[in-house]
Design a protein around this motif. Structure first.
Motif, PDB file in Angstrom:
ATOM      1  N   ARG A   1       0.825  -1.212   0.000  1.00 21.83           N
ATOM      2  CA  ARG A   1       0.000   0.000   0.000  1.00 21.83           C
ATOM      3  C   ARG A   1       0.858   1.262   0.000  1.00 21.83           C
ATOM      4  O   ARG A   1       0.594   2.201  -0.759  1.00 21.83           O
ATOM      5  CB  ARG A   1      -0.944  -0.019   1.201  1.00 21.83           C
TER       6      ARG A   1
ATOM      7  N   LEU B   1       0.756   3.980  -3.057  1.00 22.42           N
ATOM      8  CA  LEU B   1       0.296   5.354  -2.823  1.00 22.42           C
ATOM      9  C   LEU B   1       1.408   6.371  -3.042  1.00 22.42           C
ATOM     10  O   LEU B   1       1.188   7.427  -3.646  1.00 22.42           O
ATOM     11  CB  LEU B   1      -0.288   5.479  -1.414  1.00 22.42           C
TER      12      LEU B   1
ATOM     13  N   CYS C   1       1.927   6.824  -6.727  1.00 23.71           N
ATOM     14  CA  CYS C   1       0.865   7.637  -7.350  1.00 23.71           C
ATOM     15  C   CYS C   1       1.197   9.117  -7.249  1.00 23.71           C
ATOM     16  O   CYS C   1       1.105   9.854  -8.233  1.00 23.71           O
ATOM     17  CB  CYS C   1      -0.474   7.372  -6.674  1.00 23.71           C
TER      18      CYS C   1
END
Length: 144
Positions: free
Chosen positions: A46, A50, A53
């Motif tokens: 995760r 993230l 991104c």
């Protein structure tokens, strides 16, 4: 990655320098994938996804702003601006190579139940290849 040499020619690099810039981004891609191998279990999927991104979004916005406002009528940038674009492309490639690139293959294999894994993974791979083709064709059309 498909059109790296075309992008680098657009920002003012000559043919050989454009190919060299593509080699540089390839080396960044491989070395960043090695970072992913280490970090995926230590940092977590995760966090990598993230963080990547945000890093990819910022680098693409910065590249877009530079090309929009500094690419002159001769389709070239100053040497400093071209180097910044190459560095931003490398930052984008880094983010992809330690997150969405390898984790796009790892996460589906861990997500689906063993009974449906083969069928679901085939759908994931087919979707990935189809969408990559469509994006490549859209970019190709925009260069014509």
């Amino acid at each position: 990655m498909f059109y790296a040499s075309v992008l680098f020619q657009t920002v003012g690099f000559k043919n050989n320098a454009s190919l060299l810039s593509s080699v540089i981004t390839g080396i960044v891609n491989v070395s960043s994938t090695l970072v992913s191998i280490y970090a995926v279990d230590n940092v977590g999927r995760r966090v990598l996804l993230l963080q990547a991104c945000v890093q990819k979004f910022i680098s693409q916005i910065a590249i877009g702003v530079i090309l929009r406002f500094h690419l002159n009528d001769t389709n070239s940038l100053t040497k400093a601006e071209a180097i910044v674009v190459v560095l931003l492309v490398c930052l984008f490639v880094m983010a992809f190579a330690w997150s969405w690139g390898p984790l796009g293959w790892l996460t589906p294999s861990e997500t689906f139940l063993i009974e449906t894994r083969t069928t679901c993974f085939a759908f994931v791979v087919s979707s990935n290849i189809l969408l990559t083709f469509l994006i490549a064709q859209a970019v190709k059309l925009s260069y014509q």
